[in-house]
Design an enzyme around this catalytic site. Structure first.
Site, mmCIF file in Angstrom:
data_model
loop_
_atom_site.group_PDB
_atom_site.id
_atom_site.type_symbol
_atom_site.label_atom_id
_atom_site.label_comp_id
_atom_site.label_asym_id
_atom_site.label_seq_id
_atom_site.Cartn_x
_atom_site.Cartn_y
_atom_site.Cartn_z
ATOM 1 N N ASP A 8 44.360 6.117 99.566
ATOM 2 C CA ASP A 8 43.501 5.589 100.667
ATOM 3 C C ASP A 8 44.019 6.123 102.065
ATOM 4 O O ASP A 8 45.067 6.771 102.031
ATOM 5 C CB ASP A 8 43.917 3.905 100.537
ATOM 6 C CG ASP A 8 43.035 3.377 101.756
ATOM 7 O OD1 ASP A 8 41.884 3.571 101.894
ATOM 8 O OD2 ASP A 8 43.752 2.565 102.500
ATOM 9 N N LEU A 9 43.258 5.966 102.850
ATOM 10 C CA LEU A 9 43.697 6.730 104.095
ATOM 11 C C LEU A 9 44.324 5.769 105.268
ATOM 12 O O LEU A 9 45.480 5.915 105.302
ATOM 13 C CB LEU A 9 42.490 7.527 104.584
ATOM 14 C CG LEU A 9 42.741 8.138 106.372
ATOM 15 C CD1 LEU A 9 43.920 9.375 105.995
ATOM 16 C CD2 LEU A 9 41.575 8.733 106.935
ATOM 17 N N ASP A 10 43.683 4.961 105.553
ATOM 18 C CA ASP A 10 43.960 4.009 106.825
ATOM 19 C C ASP A 10 44.955 3.047 106.026
ATOM 20 O O ASP A 10 44.540 2.263 105.209
ATOM 21 C CB ASP A 10 42.860 3.297 107.383
ATOM 22 C CG ASP A 10 43.080 2.229 108.446
ATOM 23 O OD1 ASP A 10 44.286 2.256 108.955
ATOM 24 O OD2 ASP A 10 42.546 1.135 108.630
ATOM 25 N N THR A 16 45.371 4.232 111.105
ATOM 26 C CA THR A 16 44.206 4.165 112.036
ATOM 27 C C THR A 16 43.504 2.852 112.384
ATOM 28 O O THR A 16 42.643 2.900 113.346
ATOM 29 C CB THR A 16 43.022 5.120 111.419
ATOM 30 O OG1 THR A 16 42.828 4.613 110.091
ATOM 31 C CG2 THR A 16 43.327 6.619 111.547
ATOM 32 N N LYS A 44 40.329 -4.483 107.392
ATOM 33 C CA LYS A 44 40.738 -3.159 106.895
ATOM 34 C C LYS A 44 40.211 -2.890 105.462
ATOM 35 O O LYS A 44 40.100 -3.656 104.627
ATOM 36 C CB LYS A 44 42.508 -3.535 106.602
ATOM 37 C CG LYS A 44 43.143 -3.274 107.788
ATOM 38 C CD LYS A 44 44.605 -3.623 107.556
ATOM 39 C CE LYS A 44 45.522 -3.309 108.943
ATOM 40 N NZ LYS A 44 46.932 -3.406 108.738
ATOM 41 N N SER A 113 38.824 7.047 100.487
ATOM 42 C CA SER A 113 38.582 6.482 101.713
ATOM 43 C C SER A 113 37.503 5.830 101.979
ATOM 44 O O SER A 113 36.280 6.621 101.931
ATOM 45 C CB SER A 113 39.173 7.267 103.086
ATOM 46 O OG SER A 113 39.075 6.536 104.126
ATOM 47 N N ALA A 114 37.150 4.944 102.645
ATOM 48 C CA ALA A 114 35.853 4.104 103.023
ATOM 49 C C ALA A 114 35.439 4.916 104.309
ATOM 50 O O ALA A 114 34.424 4.556 104.800
ATOM 51 C CB ALA A 114 35.794 2.644 103.301
ATOM 52 N N LYS A 144 34.480 -0.743 98.446
ATOM 53 C CA LYS A 144 35.483 -1.272 97.595
ATOM 54 C C LYS A 144 35.187 -2.985 97.940
ATOM 55 O O LYS A 144 34.878 -3.211 99.092
ATOM 56 C CB LYS A 144 36.686 -1.175 98.506
ATOM 57 C CG LYS A 144 37.072 0.371 98.319
ATOM 58 C CD LYS A 144 38.391 0.793 99.192
ATOM 59 C CE LYS A 144 38.650 2.177 99.518
ATOM 60 N NZ LYS A 144 39.581 2.632 100.481
ATOM 61 N N GLU A 168 46.990 2.259 97.802
ATOM 62 C CA GLU A 168 46.137 1.216 98.649
ATOM 63 C C GLU A 168 46.766 0.083 99.361
ATOM 64 O O GLU A 168 47.975 -0.339 98.935
ATOM 65 C CB GLU A 168 45.035 0.524 97.578
ATOM 66 C CG GLU A 168 43.520 1.034 97.648
ATOM 67 C CD GLU A 168 42.892 0.812 99.109
ATOM 68 O OE1 GLU A 168 43.230 -0.046 99.950
ATOM 69 O OE2 GLU A 168 41.865 1.559 99.152
ATOM 70 N N ASP A 169 46.330 -0.008 100.571
ATOM 71 C CA ASP A 169 46.945 -1.081 101.508
ATOM 72 C C ASP A 169 46.174 -2.346 101.595
ATOM 73 O O ASP A 169 46.823 -3.377 102.173
ATOM 74 C CB ASP A 169 47.108 -0.661 102.896
ATOM 75 C CG ASP A 169 45.904 -0.147 103.579
ATOM 76 O OD1 ASP A 169 44.976 0.226 102.984
ATOM 77 O OD2 ASP A 169 45.890 -0.846 104.863
HETATM 78 P P1 B16 Z 1 34.572 4.768 109.479
HETATM 79 P P2 B16 Z 1 40.247 3.096 104.494
HETATM 80 C C1 B16 Z 1 38.587 2.395 106.233
HETATM 81 O O1 B16 Z 1 39.465 3.009 105.853
HETATM 82 C C2 B16 Z 1 39.434 1.333 107.252
HETATM 83 O O2 B16 Z 1 40.416 0.729 106.794
HETATM 84 C C3 B16 Z 1 38.360 0.273 107.909
HETATM 85 O O3 B16 Z 1 38.834 -0.382 108.790
HETATM 86 C C4 B16 Z 1 36.860 1.187 108.471
HETATM 87 O O4 B16 Z 1 35.864 0.191 108.707
HETATM 88 C C5 B16 Z 1 36.337 1.987 107.182
HETATM 89 O O5 B16 Z 1 37.471 2.845 106.895
HETATM 90 C C6 B16 Z 1 35.012 2.989 107.616
HETATM 91 O O6 B16 Z 1 35.550 3.646 108.752
HETATM 92 O O7 B16 Z 1 34.020 3.705 110.590
HETATM 93 O O8 B16 Z 1 35.251 5.716 110.145
HETATM 94 O O9 B16 Z 1 33.564 5.211 108.646
HETATM 95 O O10 B16 Z 1 41.359 2.242 104.476
HETATM 96 O O11 B16 Z 1 39.137 3.085 103.285
HETATM 97 O O12 B16 Z 1 40.828 4.538 104.332
HETATM 98 MG MG MG Z 2 43.371 1.116 103.884
#
Ligand code: B16
Ligand code: MG
Length: 223
Positions: A8-10, A16, A44, A113-114, A144, A168-169
């Site tokens: 996962d990224l964030d 982020t 998150k 990542s989402a 997810k 994953e966090d």
């Molecule tokens: P965006 P992850 C997620 O990243 C974030 O945790 C979440 O807070 C955010 O809304 C989502 O990405 C979408 O991000 O607006 O940049 O498309 O944890 O899946 O890496």
């Molecule tokens: Mg995350």
């Protein structure tokens, strides 16, 4: 046998969440309400439009879809400006060494990542070359805890879920990994991520061997 790790990224590679929080909070303030960093925890791993729905609920607002799209776009422009200033020193402690450890063991590496901004974040922090496969919010149709993002990453690498460990966090991310038949490593607090096969506080001083032993209770060489 473990062939790949999917990150996962964030919250795993980089924080982020603080930038998402700043941008969403600015939007909430413009709409006449506020929310806290503790509230932000609920966002998150949640997709952009689902995050907006949760925030509007906090503000007691019901808006038409066209207006919601405009608000999400506005937040995203602020978010993109914030992440454009990110630097490699924002990579979370131990991540770079852990990725090097995987490379030395020929374990393949993907991002799941989402975020639709995952590529831009990786560019800002100088990690684009470290991920053989990047699957993000632009590639997926389901969020997810649906396992789609990790399934697409495993497919792109050519491995089955049982050959991959997902890092994953978010609780929903761990649920997604388990639903897809992956091994799941939680990055954060055991109270939140207890369903994972193992939980680490972060990557500082953590090796692939540590993760493997924690999941399988034996050394990787014995597989
Ligand atoms: P965006 P992850 C997620 O990243 C974030 O945790 C979440 O807070 C955010 O809304 C989502 O990405 C979408 O991000 O607006 O940049 O498309 O944890 O899946 O890496
Ligand atoms: Mg995350």
């Amino acid at each position: 046998m473990i062939k790949a790790c999917i990150f996962d990224l964030d919250g795993v590679i980089v924080d982020t969440a603080k930038y998402h929080f700043q941008a969403w909070r600015r939007l909430a303030n413009e709409l006449g309400f506020d929310f806290t960093e503790a509230d932000n925890e609920q966002l998150k791993g949640v997709s952009r439009m689902e995050s907006l729905d949760i925030i509007l609920q906090w503000g007691g607002l019901t808006l038409p879809e066209t207006e919601k799209t405009e608000l999400a776009d506005r937040k995203n422009e602020w978010y993109k400006a914030l992440i454009s200033h990110m630097q490699p020193d924002e990579i979370l402690p131990g991540v770079t060494a852990f990725l090097a450890d995987l490379r030395s063991r020929d374990i393949r590496v993907a991002l799941g990542s989402a975020s639709k901004n995952a590529g831009a974040v990786l560019g800002s922090i100088g990690l684009v070359d470290q991920f053989e496969v990047v699957i993000d919010g632009r590639d997926t149709t389901r969020s997810k805890p649906d396992p789609q993002v990790f399934q697409l990453a495993a497919q792109a690498l050519g491995f089955s879920p049982s050959e991959c460990i997902v890092f994953e966090d978010a609780e929903s991310g761990i649920a997604a990994a388990l639903a897809g038949g992956f091994y799941a490593a939680g990055v954060g607090q055991p109270e939140v991520l207890g369903a994972a096969h193992c939980v680490i506080p972060g990557f500082a001083n953590i090796t692939f061997n540590d993760i493997f032993v924690s999941i399988f209770n034996r050394q990787p060489e014995q597989v």
